[in-house]
Design an enzyme around this catalytic site. Sequence first.
Site, PDB file in Angstrom:
ATOM      1  N   HIS A 171     -37.285 -32.590  10.957  1.00  0.00           N
ATOM      2  CA  HIS A 171     -37.273 -31.786   9.724  1.00  0.00           C
ATOM      3  C   HIS A 171     -38.479 -32.133   8.847  1.00  0.00           C
ATOM      4  O   HIS A 171     -38.424 -31.963   7.637  1.00  0.00           O
ATOM      5  CB  HIS A 171     -35.989 -32.003   8.915  1.00  0.00           C
ATOM      6  CG  HIS A 171     -34.743 -31.931   9.735  1.00  0.00           C
ATOM      7  ND1 HIS A 171     -34.011 -30.782   9.902  1.00  0.00           N
ATOM      8  CD2 HIS A 171     -34.106 -32.876  10.489  1.00  0.00           C
ATOM      9  CE1 HIS A 171     -32.982 -31.023  10.690  1.00  0.00           C
ATOM     10  NE2 HIS A 171     -33.022 -32.285  11.067  1.00  0.00           N
ATOM     11  N   SER A 292     -66.818 -25.949   2.849  1.00  0.00           N
ATOM     12  CA  SER A 292     -66.469 -24.768   2.047  1.00  0.00           C
ATOM     13  C   SER A 292     -67.743 -24.255   1.402  1.00  0.00           C
ATOM     14  O   SER A 292     -68.608 -25.042   1.009  1.00  0.00           O
ATOM     15  CB  SER A 292     -65.454 -25.175   0.983  1.00  0.00           C
ATOM     16  OG  SER A 292     -65.544 -24.311  -0.135  1.00  0.00           O
ATOM     17  N   LYS A 298     -65.359 -30.367   0.725  1.00  0.00           N
ATOM     18  CA  LYS A 298     -64.364 -29.986   1.729  1.00  0.00           C
ATOM     19  C   LYS A 298     -64.755 -30.279   3.171  1.00  0.00           C
ATOM     20  O   LYS A 298     -65.902 -30.133   3.575  1.00  0.00           O
ATOM     21  CB  LYS A 298     -64.082 -28.489   1.607  1.00  0.00           C
ATOM     22  CG  LYS A 298     -63.365 -28.126   0.340  1.00  0.00           C
ATOM     23  CD  LYS A 298     -61.890 -28.472   0.394  1.00  0.00           C
ATOM     24  CE  LYS A 298     -61.126 -27.236   0.802  1.00  0.00           C
ATOM     25  NZ  LYS A 298     -59.729 -27.552   1.027  1.00  0.00           N
TER      26      LYS A 298
END
Length: 481
Positions: A171, A292, A298
Amino acid sequence: MSNEKKQSVTVKPWEHAKASEGSAADPLAARFVASLDYDTRLYKQDIAGSIAHAEMLHAQNLLTDDDLAAIKQGLAEIESEIDAKGDAWSGWNIELEDVHMCVEAALVAKIGDPGRKLHTGRSRNDQVALDLKMWIASAYHEIDKKHTALIESFVSLAEKDGEIVMPSYTHLQRAQPIVVGGELMAWVAAIDRAQQRLAALVHSYPENPLGSGAIAGSSLPLDRTHTAAALNVGSPSTSSIDGTASRDAGIDFVYALSMTAMTLSRWAEQWIIYASTEFSFIKLDDLYTTGSSMMPQKQNPDMLELVRGKVAGVYGQLVALLTMTKGITVGYNRDLQEDKRFIFAAYDAVCDCLDMAANIVKTTRFKDETIAAKLNEGFLDATSLAEYLVNRGVPFRTSHQIVGTLVRKCQAENLTELSNLSIEDMTAACSEFNVTFDQDVYDWLTPQNVVKRYQSSGNSGLPGFHEQLAHWKNVLANDAE
Ligand code: ARG
């Protein structure tokens, strides 16, 4: 291939029943009905199938020695011309619709009448069904190797970083401690299964459609076992109708490809999460991240995202094939021509994803220190503690309850780990259960201890990882032989 290259004034040589110029006269109709934009990639299979067919016709006295020699020579020349020129080969002519008619027309142009005999007892319907089967067989061979290469990459990463202790997740919540190698072996098991599924499905219908003709077979004495043996694609199909009109083999192939793509997509998602600042479990090589255009800092995992994303197209091709075939009456219908577009696209995408995945896996490293820094969070050793109590005769459901109580005690007292509890704390917290703890309980606590304790086969701790690694190395060594 640009359309201009294929324009010409030829009228289709198989439309003599028409009083007018026929379907080549309307350029839109010519383009609409053609498959030349994608089926040229079948030329090798088409030529091999034609040679086998010609040899069979010769053995059945339907071609002379000279006919056969001319056909073989002509087809060999055409094959080398296409090998050399590719899309620029002068024989590609959109008015001839497809690879089959272009190759045949080039043969007739080269050798004359013997070339006009090649199509004896044959139709494009059995021809294309055969070509596709042969293409799938060779594509299978390529993609099988790519599965193996990816497994090798996982094994090599496991040899470097496999013993690092990490949390497992169900989960996406912390579950039990494992080692990195245990998780890597999970991907290996899934890729291996995908590889075996492909093999099983590709080999499941060993039937050769050649000799079925257009639908009903032929009144000529064709020897279908002769071509089947020469081409090594299985025995003659039992029904000429089903042999020409079924695309089950293509659908099976793309289904198997979809399962590989699905597995890769799951893996990509997992590693995208691991590469995030929040997790920081892995460092992707600079080769496999992009920057980016706006945010200077990034390093985005775009290649992984595309591995995850490309599965959409592959599923799409599978659904397209299933939908395309659902209303097809029992003989050949031209809808079936679209099959190759879908099959090739799915294959190309999965090949790229497997190659990309292998490169990413080979160059990624797990970050031991950042993983270790938070390993004490999430009570990863709770199940191990419950199993400690089972060893002391406590029923599992009771030990589950006891450990739940201890976790609650830790949380109430701001203790992050069960191993922070003293023997007295533990015993006191469980007074109602009449259970005692010994000093050896600490051997069952902490993720580092727990990963050494797993005993069940296939476990994802240290013993299981080592066993699985040895198994896969053995499999790879046997494959290489
Ligand atoms: N290009 C066609 C295909 O891929 C070949 C078969 C055409 N057959 C026909 N009867 N029109 O399916």
